[in-house]
Motif scaffolding. Structure first.
Motif, PDB file in Angstrom:
ATOM      1  N   LYS A 146       0.451  55.646  -4.064  1.00 11.30           N
ATOM      2  CA  LYS A 146       0.983  55.502  -2.714  1.00 11.30           C
ATOM      3  C   LYS A 146       0.157  54.572  -1.843  1.00 11.30           C
ATOM      4  N   GLY A 147      -0.930  54.038  -2.402  1.00 10.21           N
ATOM      5  CA  GLY A 147      -1.819  53.174  -1.626  1.00 10.21           C
ATOM      6  C   GLY A 147      -3.210  53.778  -1.566  1.00 10.21           C
ATOM      7  N   TYR A 148      -4.043  53.246  -0.677  1.00 10.23           N
ATOM      8  CA  TYR A 148      -5.404  53.745  -0.561  1.00 10.23           C
ATOM      9  C   TYR A 148      -5.450  55.030   0.257  1.00 10.23           C
ATOM     10  N   THR A 149      -6.245  55.995  -0.208  1.00 12.54           N
ATOM     11  CA  THR A 149      -6.453  57.264   0.490  1.00 12.54           C
ATOM     12  C   THR A 149      -7.922  57.389   0.859  1.00 12.54           C
ATOM     13  N   GLU A 150      -8.202  57.632   2.139  1.00 16.41           N
ATOM     14  CA  GLU A 150      -9.573  57.786   2.601  1.00 16.41           C
ATOM     15  C   GLU A 150      -9.974  59.257   2.542  1.00 16.41           C
ATOM     16  N   ILE A 151     -11.173  59.507   2.003  1.00 15.41           N
ATOM     17  CA  ILE A 151     -11.687  60.876   1.853  1.00 15.41           C
ATOM     18  C   ILE A 151     -13.040  60.957   2.544  1.00 15.41           C
ATOM     19  N   PRO A 152     -13.140  61.635   3.687  1.00  7.92           N
ATOM     20  CA  PRO A 152     -14.432  61.791   4.365  1.00  7.92           C
ATOM     21  C   PRO A 152     -15.411  62.574   3.491  1.00  7.92           C
ATOM     22  N   PHE A 153     -16.712  62.262   3.617  1.00 10.94           N
ATOM     23  CA  PHE A 153     -17.711  62.940   2.806  1.00 10.94           C
ATOM     24  C   PHE A 153     -17.691  64.453   3.001  1.00 10.94           C
ATOM     25  N   GLU A 154     -17.434  64.901   4.241  1.00  4.34           N
ATOM     26  CA  GLU A 154     -17.472  66.335   4.503  1.00  4.34           C
ATOM     27  C   GLU A 154     -16.352  67.094   3.800  1.00  4.34           C
ATOM     28  N   GLU A 155     -15.321  66.382   3.328  1.00 12.18           N
ATOM     29  CA  GLU A 155     -14.224  67.047   2.613  1.00 12.18           C
ATOM     30  C   GLU A 155     -14.469  67.133   1.108  1.00 12.18           C
ATOM     31  N   ILE A 156     -15.458  66.399   0.607  1.00 10.30           N
ATOM     32  CA  ILE A 156     -15.708  66.370  -0.830  1.00 10.30           C
ATOM     33  C   ILE A 156     -16.512  67.599  -1.225  1.00 10.30           C
ATOM     34  N   SER A 157     -15.901  68.491  -2.009  1.00 12.38           N
ATOM     35  CA  SER A 157     -16.585  69.699  -2.453  1.00 12.38           C
ATOM     36  C   SER A 157     -17.247  69.512  -3.819  1.00 12.38           C
ATOM     37  N   GLU A 158     -16.734  68.586  -4.604  1.00 13.80           N
ATOM     38  CA  GLU A 158     -17.316  68.321  -5.923  1.00 13.80           C
ATOM     39  C   GLU A 158     -16.988  66.910  -6.355  1.00 13.80           C
TER      40      GLU A 158
END
Length: 225
Positions: A166-178
């Motif tokens: 669907k294109g690029y998805t931004e993931i903030p560091f605080e949402e990364i659990s693993e």
């Protein structure tokens, strides 16, 4: 105060020479000199050693004002097309075996006796099995090339950006659990796994996966709040 000034201040507060500080954290004096002059940057492991050895909080040591954090995305994860080539060759071999066996059975007396029920059913089952294998190879090829584009992962001081269908998805560091990788001898080759509370992202067939994970891990720690 930037990191180079903080390292120098820690050393001077402890009345240490560069040689003495280097010995306590198992690096060279030249490394300490470069860090203090701002021409080099300590690894995450070296920063942890400084934190533990001199009783300085890692968050305090690495604190960066939000206004100083860059929003510009930098490329890091690039598509590895070697896997796609491997699966394509495997598909050609499997399809060639299936086609050859069918032609030999149909036009020569060497193959199966297609006039008998046993021979006919064997040929059907054989074609189904090899056909499924060919479809699996095609699926793996698609996994390796989709979404299209060489660049698949980018990062900045706030998070990472992965390319999806669907294109690029931004993931903030605080949402990364693993964040982990699966290499070729595990369940899947060259796969970057990014887990968040809402979704799991799988980026397939990247070059230098260990480097990609190391950079993301370090930037995540350096910019955590």
């Amino acid at each position: 105060m930037d990191l180079s000034e903080k390292i120098k201040k820690i050393r001077e507060d402890k009345n240490l020479t560069q040689d003495e500080m280097a010995e306590r954290i198992s690096v060279t004096r030249q490394a300490i000199s470069k860090w203090e002059r701002g021409v080099g940057y300590p690894s995450l492991e070296a920063l942890r050693l400084i934190s533990n050895e001199f009783g300085v909080s890692l968050n305090d040591l690495l604190e960066v004002g939000k206004q100083e954090r860059s929003e510009e995305f930098k490329p890091i994860g690039f598509r590895n097309y070697l896997y796609a080539m491997f699966y394509f060759v495997a598909f050609l071999i499997s399809f060639g075996i299936m086609l050859t066996f069918n032609l030999v059975s149909a036009f020569t007396s060497v193959g199966l006796d297609l006039e008998s029920d046993v021979g006919l059913w064997f040929l059907v089952i054989y074609n189904v099995i090899i056909g499924i294998v060919c479809l699996l190879w095609i699926a793996m090829i698609l996994f390796c090339v989709l979404p299209l584009g060489r660049l698949q992962v980018e990062y900045n001081d706030f998070g990472i950006r992965v390319k999806t269908l669907k294109g690029y998805t931004e993931i903030p560091f605080e949402e990364i659990s693993e964040l982990r990788i699966i290499m070729i001898l595990n369940t899947a080759p060259g796969r970057l796994i990014i887990k968040t509370p809402r979704k799991v992202y799988r980026v397939f067939a990247l070059k230098d996966l260990n480097h990609v994970k190391t950079v993301i891990d370090e930037v995540k720690v350096l910019n955590r709040r």
